[in-house]
Design a protein around this motif. Structure first.
Motif, short mmCIF file in Angstrom:
data_model
loop_
_atom_site.label_atom_id
_atom_site.label_comp_id
_atom_site.label_asym_id
_atom_site.label_seq_id
_atom_site.Cartn_x
_atom_site.Cartn_y
_atom_site.Cartn_z
N GLN A 17 0.82 -1.22 0.00
CA GLN A 17 0.00 0.00 0.00
C GLN A 17 0.85 1.27 0.00
OE1 GLN A 17 -3.84 -0.69 2.44
NE2 GLN A 17 -2.33 -2.01 3.45
N GLY A 18 2.13 1.14 -0.32
CA GLY A 18 3.00 2.30 -0.42
C GLY A 18 3.41 2.83 0.93
N PRO A 19 4.03 4.02 0.92
CA PRO A 19 4.28 4.90 -0.22
C PRO A 19 5.51 4.47 -1.02
CG PRO A 19 5.24 5.86 1.74
CD PRO A 19 4.56 4.59 2.19
N ARG A 20 5.65 4.99 -2.21
CA ARG A 20 6.84 4.75 -3.02
C ARG A 20 7.85 5.89 -2.85
NH1 ARG A 20 5.15 0.62 -2.55
NH2 ARG A 20 4.25 -0.83 -4.07
N GLN A 21 7.37 7.01 -2.36
CA GLN A 21 8.23 8.18 -2.13
C GLN A 21 8.12 8.56 -0.66
OE1 GLN A 21 7.02 11.68 -4.27
NE2 GLN A 21 8.88 12.82 -3.79
N LEU A 22 9.27 8.96 -0.07
CA LEU A 22 9.27 9.43 1.31
C LEU A 22 9.34 10.95 1.32
CD1 LEU A 22 11.59 7.01 3.32
CD2 LEU A 22 9.09 6.96 3.06
N VAL A 23 8.31 11.55 1.90
CA VAL A 23 8.24 12.99 2.15
C VAL A 23 7.54 13.14 3.49
CG1 VAL A 23 8.12 13.63 -0.31
CG2 VAL A 23 6.01 13.16 0.97
N PRO A 24 7.60 14.32 4.10
CA PRO A 24 6.87 14.50 5.35
C PRO A 24 5.39 14.14 5.18
CG PRO A 24 8.42 16.29 5.05
CD PRO A 24 8.46 15.48 3.79
N ALA B 88 4.25 11.09 4.48
CA ALA B 88 4.02 9.91 3.64
C ALA B 88 3.70 8.66 4.44
CB ALA B 88 5.25 9.66 2.76
N LEU B 89 4.20 8.57 5.68
CA LEU B 89 3.95 7.41 6.53
C LEU B 89 3.06 7.75 7.72
CD1 LEU B 89 7.50 5.76 6.53
CD2 LEU B 89 5.43 4.85 5.46
N ARG B 90 2.35 8.85 7.63
CA ARG B 90 1.47 9.23 8.73
C ARG B 90 0.42 8.16 8.96
NH1 ARG B 90 0.21 14.02 7.14
NH2 ARG B 90 1.88 15.03 8.33
N GLY B 91 0.22 7.78 10.23
CA GLY B 91 -0.74 6.76 10.57
C GLY B 91 -0.20 5.34 10.49
N ARG B 92 1.05 5.17 10.06
CA ARG B 92 1.65 3.84 9.95
C ARG B 92 2.55 3.56 11.16
NH1 ARG B 92 1.84 2.61 4.34
NH2 ARG B 92 0.11 3.73 3.37
N GLY B 93 2.55 2.31 11.58
CA GLY B 93 3.47 1.87 12.61
C GLY B 93 4.66 1.19 11.98
N VAL C 218 3.36 -9.33 15.84
CA VAL C 218 3.04 -7.90 15.90
C VAL C 218 2.60 -7.32 14.56
CG1 VAL C 218 4.68 -7.59 17.79
CG2 VAL C 218 5.41 -7.10 15.45
N LEU C 219 2.66 -8.09 13.49
CA LEU C 219 2.40 -7.54 12.16
C LEU C 219 0.92 -7.24 11.97
CD1 LEU C 219 4.30 -6.97 9.73
CD2 LEU C 219 3.42 -9.07 8.71
N ALA C 220 0.63 -6.10 11.40
CA ALA C 220 -0.75 -5.72 11.08
C ALA C 220 -1.20 -6.43 9.80
CB ALA C 220 -0.84 -4.21 10.89
N PRO C 221 -2.51 -6.51 9.56
CA PRO C 221 -2.97 -7.02 8.27
C PRO C 221 -2.34 -6.23 7.12
CG PRO C 221 -4.81 -6.83 9.79
CD PRO C 221 -3.63 -6.20 10.47
N TYR C 222 -1.92 -6.94 6.08
CA TYR C 222 -1.26 -6.36 4.91
C TYR C 222 0.13 -5.81 5.24
CZ TYR C 222 -6.25 -6.33 3.94
OH TYR C 222 -7.56 -6.69 3.86
N GLY C 223 0.67 -6.21 6.40
CA GLY C 223 1.97 -5.71 6.81
C GLY C 223 3.11 -6.29 5.99
N THR C 224 4.25 -5.60 6.04
CA THR C 224 5.44 -6.00 5.28
C THR C 224 6.63 -6.13 6.21
OG1 THR C 224 4.71 -4.91 3.24
CG2 THR C 224 7.07 -5.29 3.47
#
Length: 328
Positions: free
Chosen positions: A131-138, A140-145, A229-235
């Motif tokens: 589910q991305g992101p493919r680019q890291l910017v401020p 881009a990972l908000r809400g992700r653990g 500890v992995l969430a659904p769809y986790g990587t």
């Protein structure tokens, strides 16, 4: 065997730059490549090799057909010795222009030398989720653990800083109180000492919905923890094999979660993904999001050029922090 030698100053050809190296950095893959070559009976296609992929310095000469660079420009270097005999542990190195990146004015050569393998590896780990992101910017990972395994390591340090810059909730595991101090200095929101606590319970308490991305240095040792500890769809993004060459995983829970194991070898990352990583890492440097030094969670250990063999030995022995070689 590594030894100091005098060689003529090389001339850049078409598409190449000559860089006066200020600082060279040592990564585990640098000493491993040398050791593997010895074990294989010296099968390198080159009679001699100057080691080290990463470094930073000043453009000294620009070859034909190169644009966007000029003499005197500060730069950082990547993959200098990748399928080439000319790494950064030397006063002058000639490289293809695509392996040379402008270094922002406020960034030190020490920082520039630490970017290549560690930061590009960390970027890849943080951008391979389905589910991305493919680019890291401020943001881009908000809400992700994000769980960074081994947050006091060099790649772990870069992953903490990049993930935090991109807005993730960052958890890291460490093996000692001393390493916990470094991980917090790097910017980790939560630090779990897996030797003194139940890591799975601690991580689940921090992120009840699970971890979206694991940046993994020891997949065999941490297979059970990651599954727990992995969430659904986790990587689970694996970039090293510390703690074991093989592992077993419980298939059904990972299948039910639509989980992904993604293996990373920075040297063979797809070209477009690597170009994006270079762009994003450079932006993070310009923003002050990537730092070095003990106060930033990454102690620096310095060696003179004539002690390059000792620098490689220090990395092989597991030194905590970044090993740098002062060249120019």
């Amino acid at each position: 065997m590594l030894r100091l030698a005098e060689r003529p100053v090389p001339e850049p050809g078409p598409g190449e730059l000559r860089v006066k190296v200020k600082v060279s950095a040592v990564n585990p893959s640098d000493w491993k490549a040398r050791e593997e070559g010895s074990r294989l009976g010296g099968t390198s296609p080159f009679p001699e090799i100057v080691p080290n992929q990463d470094g930073a310095g000043i453009v000294d000469a620009v070859g034909p057909d190169v644009s966007g660079f000029e003499a005197g420009q500060r730069v950082w270097l990547l993959e200098a010795a990748r399928q080439r005999p000319t790494g950064t542990a030397q006063e002058y190195v000639v490289l293809p222009a695509e392996r040379v990146v402008p270094l922002p004015g406020q960034a030190s050569f020490d920082l520039g030398a630490t970017l290549g393998v560690p930061a590009l590896t960390a970027h890849r780990a943080l951008t391979v989720a389905d589910q991305g992101p493919r680019q890291l910017v401020p943001g881009a990972l908000r809400g992700r653990g994000v769980l960074v395994s081994g947050g006091a390591g060099v790649v772990g340090h870069a992953a903490i800083e990049l993930a935090r810059w991109a807005g993730a909730e960052v958890v890291t595991t460490v093996s000692s109180d001393e390493k916990a101090v470094l991980a917090r200095a790097a910017g980790a929101h939560h630090v779990v000492n897996y030797r003194t606590t139940n890591a799975a319970e601690a991580v689940r308490k921090i992120c009840p919905d699970g971890i979206d991305v694991v940046v993994e240095v020891a997949p065999a040792a941490n297979a059970d923890l990651n599954q727990a500890v992995l969430a659904p769809y986790g990587t689970i993004a694996v970039y090293a094999n510390n703690g074991g060459e093989a592992m077993t995983v419980p298939l059904r829970p990972l299948m039910a979660a639509n989980a992904r194991y993604q293996f990373i070898w920075v040297y063979t990352v797809p070209k477009a993904a690597k170009a994006q990583a270079i762009e994003d890492v450079s932006a993070a440097v310009a923003a002050g999001a990537l730092r070095v030094g003990e106060e930033a969670g990454l102690p620096l250990h310095r060696f003179p050029l004539e002690c390059t063999a000792d620098a490689h030995a220090a990395v092989e022995a597991g030194a905590v922090g970044k090993i740098l070689i002062d060249v120019g």
